[in-house]
Enzyme design. Structure first.
Site, mmCIF file in Angstrom:
data_model
loop_
_atom_site.group_PDB
_atom_site.id
_atom_site.type_symbol
_atom_site.label_atom_id
_atom_site.label_comp_id
_atom_site.label_asym_id
_atom_site.label_seq_id
_atom_site.Cartn_x
_atom_site.Cartn_y
_atom_site.Cartn_z
ATOM 1 C CG MET A 1 42.513 30.751 39.211
ATOM 2 S SD MET A 1 41.502 30.173 37.824
ATOM 3 C CE MET A 1 40.373 31.530 37.617
ATOM 4 C CG HIS B 1 43.213 37.722 44.979
ATOM 5 N ND1 HIS B 1 42.967 38.499 43.870
ATOM 6 C CD2 HIS B 1 42.666 36.506 44.709
ATOM 7 C CE1 HIS B 1 42.319 37.784 42.963
ATOM 8 N NE2 HIS B 1 42.114 36.575 43.451
ATOM 9 C CG ASP C 1 34.489 33.333 43.953
ATOM 10 O OD1 ASP C 1 33.883 33.484 42.884
ATOM 11 O OD2 ASP C 1 35.555 33.922 44.212
ATOM 12 C CD GLN D 1 36.193 28.848 44.398
ATOM 13 O OE1 GLN D 1 36.303 28.700 43.199
ATOM 14 N NE2 GLN D 1 36.855 29.788 45.061
ATOM 15 C CG MET E 1 37.502 44.753 45.202
ATOM 16 S SD MET E 1 39.087 45.265 45.893
ATOM 17 C CE MET E 1 38.749 47.013 46.138
ATOM 18 C CB SER F 1 40.593 38.788 38.262
ATOM 19 O OG SER F 1 41.314 38.497 39.443
ATOM 20 N NE ARG F 2 35.842 35.466 34.579
ATOM 21 C CZ ARG F 2 36.179 34.435 35.338
ATOM 22 N NH1 ARG F 2 36.078 34.538 36.651
ATOM 23 N NH2 ARG F 2 36.638 33.303 34.805
#
Length: 283
Positions: free
Chosen positions: A33, A40, A153, A156, A187, A189-190
């Site tokens: 995202m 990533h 995740d 997921q 790590m 993004s939030r």
């Protein structure tokens, strides 16, 4: 270092992948995202090892956000993301619009059972439906040979594997280890939402989960180990705990002591929700 080619239409994506296929090249995909970070980039490095060409999708998927969640606040920084993709030599960035992914009249949703039960679904009931739908679309659009997802995740990852098995999607799903900062914080993004004081508290999450996993491996009853982890998280400064649970690693069924397991947790710091997980060794 040159940036990867950028395409935002399914037709352009398919044309490029078809060219690679004609040359006999294997294709890997890393769905993201955006708001890329070292976690990533580690996925993309693995993808580059597994295939000659790597497609990275950058799409903030609205269907996996509930109305109360942070869709509008989610960081969008495409230029920076493309610079990072150049560093790891991604070949193609697929950056579709919401209208391209969900055009007028779009009416299909994919619901995956099994590993989606409980945990995140108890607090984000539409999340995995959104994930499964967008991942299925991306795989049908890009037709990758393999795709890399992070273990951070973890639920997921299990849901995507179930999706591919159940729908006979010919994509090898590769799980990649969680990348952490020097203090053990996974790590995300939030993490950008956290101030310095909150970061210090956030770094306790992984430590406390490792203690719970060690207790389980040593024979402590599940309820005792996860209950102590809950109390330790509150004592560390987390305001609310959504869950701390032990599950089987492969299926996310309730954990049994003779099976490899995971301790998974979600906890809140202010308005930021953090998730993490660690493995429980077989006794």
């Amino acid at each position: 270092m040159s940036r990867p080619e950028v395409v935002n239409s399914v037709a352009a994506l398919r044309a490029q992948v078809s060219d690679w296929r004609r040359d006999g090249l294997r294709v890997a995909m890393v769905p993201t995202m955006g708001a890329l970070h070292e976690g990533h980039l580690s996925l993309i490095r693995i993808a580059r090892e597994k295939a000659e060409r790597c497609v990275v999708s950058i799409f903030v998927n609205p269907t996996q956000f509930a109305p109360s969640e942070d869709l509008d606040k989610y960081p969008r920084q495409l230029a920076r993301d493309l610079d990072l993709l150049a560093r790891v030599k991604a070949d193609l960035a697929f950056t579709p619009t919401v209208g391209a992914m969900y055009p007028a009249g779009f009416a299909t949703r994919i619901s995956v059972g099994g590993p989606s039960a409980g945990l995140e679904s108890d607090f984000r009931p539409t999340f995995f439906e959104g994930v499964a739908t967008v991942v299925a679309k991306l795989f049908l659009q890009a037709t990758p040979d393999c795709a890399v997802f992070g273990e951070k995740d973890y639920q997921q990852l299990c849901v995507v594997r179930q999706l591919c098995r159940d729908l006979d999607l010919p994509v090898e799903i590769i799980g990649a280890p969680t990348i952490r900062d020097a203090h053990g914080l996974a790590m995300s993004s939030r993490n950008a939402y956290l101030d310095e004081a909150e970061l210090a508290v956030a770094r306790r999450l992984n430590v406390i989960l490792h203690k719970a996993a060690a207790a389980l491996a040593a024979g402590t009853h599940q309820d005792d180990a996860t209950g102590e982890a809950n109390r330790a998280l509150i004592a560390a400064g987390f305001q609310k705990i959504d869950y701390v649970e032990a599950r089987e690693s492969l299926t996310l069924a309730p954990w049994r002591r003779d099976r490899a397991g995971r301790v998974l947790a979600a906890a809140w710091l202010g308005k930021t929700r953090l998730i993490d997980n660690v493995d429980v060794p077989v006794a």
